[in-house]
Design an enzyme around this catalytic site. Sequence first.
Site, PDB file in Angstrom:
ATOM      1  N   SER A   1     -36.847 -40.852  41.011  1.00 34.86           N
ATOM      2  CA  SER A   1     -36.376 -41.209  42.360  1.00 34.86           C
ATOM      3  C   SER A   1     -35.237 -40.339  42.850  1.00 34.86           C
ATOM      4  CB  SER A   1     -35.946 -42.677  42.387  1.00 34.86           C
ATOM      5  OG  SER A   1     -37.049 -43.526  42.168  1.00 34.86           O
TER       6      SER A   1
ATOM      7  N   GLU B   1       0.778  -1.233   0.000  1.00 36.92           N
ATOM      8  CA  GLU B   1       0.000   0.000   0.000  1.00 36.92           C
ATOM      9  C   GLU B   1       0.812   1.287   0.000  1.00 36.92           C
ATOM     10  OE1 GLU B   1      -3.339   0.094  -0.248  1.00 36.92           O
ATOM     11  OE2 GLU B   1      -3.352  -2.094  -0.417  1.00 36.92           O
TER      12      GLU B   1
END
Length: 831
Positions: free
Chosen positions: A462, A91
């Site tokens: 249970s 860039e």
Amino acid sequence: MITPLNRRLRIAATVIVSIAGLIGLAFLATYYYLKPTLPDVAVLRDVRLAVPLRVYSRDGKLLAQLGEQRRVPVTWEQIPEVVVQAVLAAEDDRFFQHPGVDWQGIVRAVLVAATTMQATQGGSTLTQQLVRTTLITKEKQLRRKLREVFLALSLENELTKQEILTLFVNTQFLGQRSYGFAAAAETYFDKPLAEVDAAEAALLAGILQAPSRQNPVASAAEATERRSYVLRRMRELGFLDEAAWQAAMDKPVTRGQHGPRVQVDAPYVGEMVRIVLYEKYGERIYSDGFQIVTTVDSRLQRAADVALRSAVLEYDRRHGWRGPAGHVEVRDQDDAALAALIADRPVVGGLIPAVVVRTGASEATVVARSGMRYRLGMDGIRWARTGDVTPKSPRDVLRIGDIVFVLPSGEGVALLAQLPEAQGAVVALDPHDGSIVALSGGFDYAASKFNRVTQARRQPGSSFKPFIYSAALEAGLTPATVVLDAPVVYEAPDPEVGIGQGTEAVLEGEEPEQEDWRPGNDSGRFYGPTRLRDALARSRNLVTIRVMRRIGVGFAREHVQRFGLPGEHIPADLTAALGTAQLTPLEMANGFAVFANGGSLVTPHVIDRVLAADGSVLEETDAPAACPLCPAESPPLAGDPPVIAPDTGSGAVHAADVGGSLPVPEPERTAPRVISEANAWIVTDMLHDVITRGTGQRARALGRSDIAGKTGTTNEGRDAWFSGFNPDLVATAWVGFDQERSLGRDEEGARTALPMWIYFMREALAGVPQRRLSMPAGVVTARVAPDASVFAGDAPPEFEYFLADHLPEGAAGVDAETGEPVGQPLEEPIF
């Protein structure tokens, strides 16, 4: 003497200077004209990046990341040199020389465009690109470009080059929801930015030109082409030598896409945290960089996931083969082409989709979606029976082209599997303060986001009985109380029973048909006079029903609610004795924590700290903790409303701290005592018998003497449970179907859910010293006859534990603390 040439040169120079002056004046005038509209570049010093919510385990491992943008901010020191070089090459190679605007680059770009009639070179610097993406809104091209130039020049005066480049690396969009180079490194390479090489750095920098098109997921070809350009520029600028350049050029570009670098898979925990945070902070949680430290232990969380998946797969295998998941045509494709045929099929709960490419007499070969080949031996296929027929070779089960799921078991070796239809849940708490140390709400979060730990209300069967037996001790019964285990019929209508009432009439206006209730034991047998200790260990239904009827349904329900179990989900009739309440696994685990910690009700919680993006503490949870060493409080009377602990969060005591002395919490942080220590201790001792000689004997495989718990199986075997604990850790495991139906013949808590609990506890308690709570004051030992039909007489005596004020008549009681005889005589009839 002024020659014509000199005169022409002077004129040209004058013209150039005049033009330059005019341009300068125009530039200056434009600057002052636009200055009022320019934002303050100083704000970039404190720019707030949209950072997603991150959720961590208590030992600092990333559990989840939530937010629309993937962003991982880094400092200048954390940016590798090769990344800086790649960005400059791609860039702005003169970034460290120009003042923010590269006039030389602009002139070069204009000249190239004039000579080639194509705009092949850009004139924007990194600084200009940064202000364009962070400070400038969309507007007309010329005005935007001028503002961009002025802001770039100002920014260079405000920040250093290193600060500008760091902002650039952190803010640029690089495709696939990734903002910043660190997030993109995770997305495309599944690695932190610090580990990227030259080829990867060049690929990331190349994406900048066209993020949506030139990333490797969108187009590997375009990404490769752009990477080649960046690598060439890096070679030209001297950043790479010939060998490094060639090696980078030769590295293939893959189209893989990865999520955040989650270190521990805990999506159900992440979603729980998200819900809590969203209620407090709203949409901010997705962008403000909140960091949440949970109470989850990464090691225990992994153990919970493995335990759940193992138990559910074992259950699924017991019920045979349902056939392949699909079929494709297999001809002469290579492995990559075969893998592409199933690329859209996800991995579920660690099970990998694959295509069968060969079936032999003793093994089959498959190609997985990754392109890797696995061998399936008969040891991993033999379970896949159809009906009662067990396969003798892979050809009995598989054919070429079948799409199946496999579970890798070694290098190039896997087991045949199928996606289970049943689901599971497991949750573990620190009973000292309610910290959730592990939680898995289902087989696979991606396949089903329904969190069965917190959202599935099911009958506990249970496993609910210990709460009833605690109420029985409170009401004056004892572990040695003898109850008749014999058939019983409750005739309808009976408000205490509740069965048969409310049935829809066949015709409108008719009275609903009411049926008598004939409960029985799971075994279908009856055992006559039975001590309560034995009845709980062996899960005798009829004994529990008689106990609840004797102490009263109302008394039992009020006592049970002390354990934090919501009364609105507990039936107001005798069926509650058999666990017909509708409770979540988290509620069950928290109820059992009361036994584990000596009688205190703690508050389950998963958030320990909430941190801002800068690491400052926004919230810190300070949960009330159980305090066995604190003075005992009188538990509330049965008629009083249940005591519920305030939801204030996490304390400092964790399951990982077991083995040492526990800190005594300050009084204002002490969890409320809801049953006496003596009551909790005796019930725990009874639940220890469930492990040693009752329905939970499989847990003896752990080789520990400090564990206790209870199995649970509901009517028609629709739900299988096990809740168990030691003084430092309590865990609940559940297996069932989301759309309720029977788990099948012989599937019950001991066979279906208990293995999940064992797998988890084996890892969780590995290396942890055994520890049982000492016998508290208020517990009395007394001799009873072995058959429990009468108290100590001519037969050799056995010892039993009693509450000091509920010592049966005729028993020689000894106070556990003083050794003195104690007791208030009570009759102990058989009922």
